[in-house]
Scaffold this active site. Structure first.
Site, mmCIF file in Angstrom:
data_model
loop_
_atom_site.group_PDB
_atom_site.id
_atom_site.type_symbol
_atom_site.label_atom_id
_atom_site.label_comp_id
_atom_site.label_asym_id
_atom_site.label_seq_id
_atom_site.Cartn_x
_atom_site.Cartn_y
_atom_site.Cartn_z
ATOM 1 C CE LYS A 1 -18.270 54.303 -19.947
ATOM 2 N NZ LYS A 1 -17.700 53.805 -21.187
ATOM 3 C CB THR B 1 -2.940 47.269 -18.249
ATOM 4 O OG1 THR B 1 -4.322 47.253 -17.950
ATOM 5 C CG2 THR B 1 -2.557 48.587 -18.898
ATOM 6 C CD GLU B 2 0.943 45.483 -24.549
ATOM 7 O OE1 GLU B 2 2.126 45.154 -24.650
ATOM 8 O OE2 GLU B 2 0.091 45.225 -25.412
ATOM 9 C CG HIS C 1 7.118 40.121 -24.538
ATOM 10 N ND1 HIS C 1 7.335 38.774 -24.479
ATOM 11 C CD2 HIS C 1 5.838 40.289 -24.911
ATOM 12 C CE1 HIS C 1 6.224 38.145 -24.801
ATOM 13 N NE2 HIS C 1 5.295 39.039 -25.066
ATOM 14 C CB THR D 1 -17.314 49.520 -20.014
ATOM 15 O OG1 THR D 1 -16.336 50.357 -19.405
ATOM 16 C CG2 THR D 1 -18.456 49.288 -19.066
ATOM 17 N N GLY D 2 -14.393 48.204 -21.382
ATOM 18 C CA GLY D 2 -13.439 48.369 -22.495
ATOM 19 C C GLY D 2 -13.671 47.287 -23.547
ATOM 20 N NE ARG D 3 -11.437 47.503 -29.678
ATOM 21 C CZ ARG D 3 -10.705 46.659 -30.426
ATOM 22 N NH1 ARG D 3 -11.292 45.757 -31.148
ATOM 23 N NH2 ARG D 3 -9.392 46.760 -30.440
ATOM 24 C CD GLU E 1 9.642 36.379 -24.042
ATOM 25 O OE1 GLU E 1 9.766 37.437 -23.408
ATOM 26 O OE2 GLU E 1 8.675 36.129 -24.766
#
Lengths: 298, 79, 400
Positions: free
Chosen positions: A43, A97-98, A256, A17-19, A215
């Site tokens: 929810k 998720t970060e 990062h 339900t997150g944007r 990197e």
């Protein structure tokens, strides 16, 4: 063939339900990924793009046999969400998720190892097996995804989500397709690294060449190089290292959370040397990268 | 030459349509980039106006168009 | 977040790791008073957030209050690695019979905490590891279990300790790991851990680094009077501070993580790995960037606009390169709008200014339409980052 995901996976979206999650759920469905359910505690009962939302992961596993989860919840709840998925016998977890604290990541990976769960991320944009399915926000909207990615023989693993799509697009515009592309995540500690993905690519019949986007910072590249030497890796691996300039600016973070050179460790230079010792071609420019890939396929 | 915003997007509200529903505010609530401003000047004199400074922030999510009960909003791309 | 020695010692004290009697002072007079009351030989230690203060003269030993005041005055006047000394720690002087090392950090390769102990303390552990690798003992530790007593014993044994001392050091190792876990540390280090001539084990120095991402759940720091702050390896420039303010205009996306350089090509470049690649490519083709920056996560038009203005106003800028990867999330049209609005506000005609735009991905069609209207030449996804960087560098070198 492909690795990690194919058209048969049954995907669960944690935090649906997150944007952002709602948006990429739509993009996943557009790409005909088999999304079976979502979870947002409290929810349960709603639907998002026609996908039913539940309170618990185990509900979705019981009812729809979900075996793959993409986690996009606030960093503070990520550990709980991941542990719930692992405990519910999900086979592959992709953490979008970060900024999850390292302690939580270590605890997640520790439990995952006990249960034999595969973890990609945190801070992963997702995985795509072109023409089959995608998990996460990788590729963006359907129309752009179709422009950037096409079916073919190159496997991509990248510490950067943005560069995963960039590299795929570069190959696609040279008429070279991809088998599976994985954004492994830009955090200092992530689940499956290059070293763990290489054996999967080796077993995959579709994959002929592997491209790694690397990197500065961390030890993934050195670990992969060691693995390639130790197990006489059989497929051509081509690397590109972004951020060579970071070597000149120790102690500073770029791009990062994991990109930092400290006390002479994690330099791009060191990684290039490790790769070269392992017989991995390191491209200096993206133009050169395309040439190397073409050569390896001919 | 210096014009603050509104180079790319023009958002317009048909006031006579809008006024048919009292205290609605739905456009202000759904807009993710705060283009609409609701002001209750005094009783029976409320207005919804467009914050010009934010017009170019419009991302064409179309939420305001979908939710507006009176279909009073139009959005034009000026490019 | 790096902690000062005195802050780390607040935590050590609270969690039961022995430290010397110590007092914080901000002036030479305060130092004198502390020593008068203490009536002992003291060590005066500069409090800075950088290593190597010993070599730079940041630590002195004094026998009496007068000498202490004199030495303190010297220390307060020092500038060590760019840091001014604002506070010193005044401690009872320890007389060691051995200086040892104990530290905990993450092993990124094994994805687990790792504890390091050594019988050689007092110098940089990396140097010891290079010169005497056999003297450095490392032990991976499970996050759930923590250090068990047997592991503490093993660590202590490898510091060269025996009998009672070994058990004491094992206890300290257990406690240090508890701190590492409880406070979400990136690094917890005691260097040196001193075995005094009268047989006490004391943490002479203390060095904790807390993980930035976890600070939100450490409200207890406030009660310990440890203010939350951001590390900066160098003092940010005015330009960088301005950019940071822009990034804070709102919470959507990133447009303002900037590092200043002294070149002539302004950069507005895609975030994460793309920014690294693009910056490298500009340098590879001989370009001189005026700045590094990142835009990503779909920032607002306003942020892009303000950032563009800041870069365009920078003295010495001859042109602007807006280069991104093929975007997954950030919208091409929003970036284009921000850039053009900025030029408009600065009264710069986009069609006459040296600007190179390469972007593709989300909402590229809208973006290209805008760019066309304002007569900005752009490159789409059929041009690589490499080609765009080369063209940007040539654009600058072709200027008369």
């Amino acid at each position: 063939m492909s690795i990690l995901i194919d058209e048969k996976i049954r995907v669960l979206v944690q935090g649906i339900t997150g944007r952002e999650a709602a948006l990429f759920t739509k993009y996943m469905l557009d790409y005909s990924t088999n999304v079976v359910g979502g979870v947002t505690p409290g929810k349960g009962g709603q639907t998002i793009h026609g996908i039913p939302v539940f309170d618990c992961v185990s509900d979705v596993v019981k009812e729809f046999g979900a075996n793959t989860s993409i986690i996009s919840v606030p960093a503070a709840f990520a550990k709980d969400a991941a542990l719930e998925a692992i405990d519910s016998n999900i086979e592959l977890i992709v953490i979008f998720t970060e900024r999850i604290p390292k302690k939580d990541v270590v605890l997640i990976l520790d439990f995952a190892e006990q249960k034999g769960t595969k973890v990609i991320g945190p801070n992963s944009l997702g995985i795509i097996s072109p023409g089959k399915s995608k998990v996460g926000a990788i590729g963006g909207p359907q129309i752009e995804t179709k422009k950037s990615y096409m079916i073919g023989p190159v496997g991509i693993a990248s510490t950067s989500g943005g560069m995963t799509t960039e590299l795929a697009n570069l190959l696609t515009s040279n008429e070279i397709g991809q088998s599976t592309c994985i954004s492994v995540g830009g955090d200092p500690i992530v689940g499956m690294t290059f070293r763990e993905l290489l054996p999967l690519f080796e077993k995959d019949i579709q994959t002929k060449t592997i491209v790694l986007f690397c990197e500065p910072g961390g030890t993934q590249e050195e670990d992969a190089a060691r693995y390639i030497i130790e197990y006489s890796y059989s497929k051509p691996v081509i690397a590109f290292i972004g951020g060579r300039f970071v070597d000149d600016m120790p102690g500073m973070r770029f791009g990062h959370a994991g990109v930092i050179v400290q006390k002479g460790k994690g330099t791009a230079k060191g990684k290039i040397e490790a790769f070269k010792r392992a017989g991995i071609l390191v491209a200096d420019t993206l133009t050169q990268l395309v040439d190397y890939v073409k050569e390896s396929l001919s | 030459m210096v014009k603050i915003m509104g180079m790319f997007v023009k958002v317009e509200i048909n006031n006579s349509k809008c006024k048919k529903v009292k205290n609605c505010k739905i456009c202000e609530e759904v807009c993710p980039v705060e283009i609409f401003k609701f002001e209750n000047l005094e009783e029976n004199n409320e207005i919804i106006s467009v914050i010009e400074e934010n017009e170019d922030e419009c991302i064409f999510c179309n939420l305001c168009l979908e939710k507006c009960l009176q279909k009073a909003i139009t959005i034009k791309k000026l490019y | 977040m790096k902690l000062y020695e005195y802050e780390s010692k607040i935590i050590f004290k609270k969690e039961g790791i022995p430290i010397p009697e110590s007092y914080l002072a901000s002036t030479p007079d305060e130092v004198e008073k502390i020593v008068e009351n203490l009536k002992k030989e003291v060590a005066i230690k500069a409090q800075i957030l950088a290593t190597g203060r010993g070599k730079a003269g940041g630590i002195s030993f004094a026998k009496n209050p007068k000498e202490a005041k004199q030495l303190a005055r010297k220390i307060f006047s020092l500038k060590i690695k760019g840091f001014e000394v604002r506070k010193v720690l005044v401690e009872e002087r320890l007389f060691p019979s051995a200086e040892l090392f104990l530290g905990i950090t993450y092993d990124l390769s094994q994805k687990t905490p790792v504890v390091i102990s050594s019988s050689l303390g007092g110098i940089d552990i990396n140097e010891i590891a290079k010169k005497y690798p056999e003297k450095v003992f490392t032990l991976p530790v499970n996050m759930v279990w923590g250090i068990q007593n047997y592991q503490g014993k093993l660590l202590a044994k490898n510091m060269g300790l025996k009998s009672k001392d070994m058990f004491k050091a094992a206890g300290i190792a257990v406690k240090l790991f508890n701190i590492f876990k409880k406070y979400d540390c990136d690094l917890a280090e005691i260097n040196p851990l001193i075995l005094t001539q009268d047989g006490k084990l004391i943490a002479a120095d203390a060095h904790l680094e807390l993980e930035q991402e976890a600070l939100y759940r450490h409200k207890e720091l406030e009660q310990l009077e440890i203010p939350i702050r951001k590390d900066s390896p160098r003092i940010p420039t005015k330009f960088e501070i301005e950019a940071e303010k822009i990034d804070k205009i709102d919470h959507r996306g990133v447009a303002g993580r900037v590092v200043e350089f002294d070149g002539n090509l302004g950069l507005l470049i895609g975030g994460g790995g793309a920014s690294l690649t693009i910056f490298d490519a500009i340098r590879y083709h001989g370009g001189k960037p005026a700045n590094y920056c990142e835009i990503g996560g779909n920032p607002t038009v306003k942020k892009v606009k303000e950032l563009t203005k800041l870069i365009l106003k920078k003295p010495g800028i001859k042109g602007l390169a807006v280069i991104t990867n093929v975007l997954n999330n950030t919208r091409v049209d929003l970036v284009a709008r921000g850039v053009i609005l900025a030029m408009n506000e600065l009264d710069i005609k986009p069609s006459e200014y040296p600007i190179l735009f390469r972007s593709a991905g989300a909402y590229e069609e809208d973006g290209y339409r805008i760019l066309k209207k304002y007569k900005i030449k752009y490159m789409d996804r059929s041009y690589s980052i490499d080609q765009a960087a080369k063209a940007a560098v040539e654009m600058i070198s072709n200027l008369k």
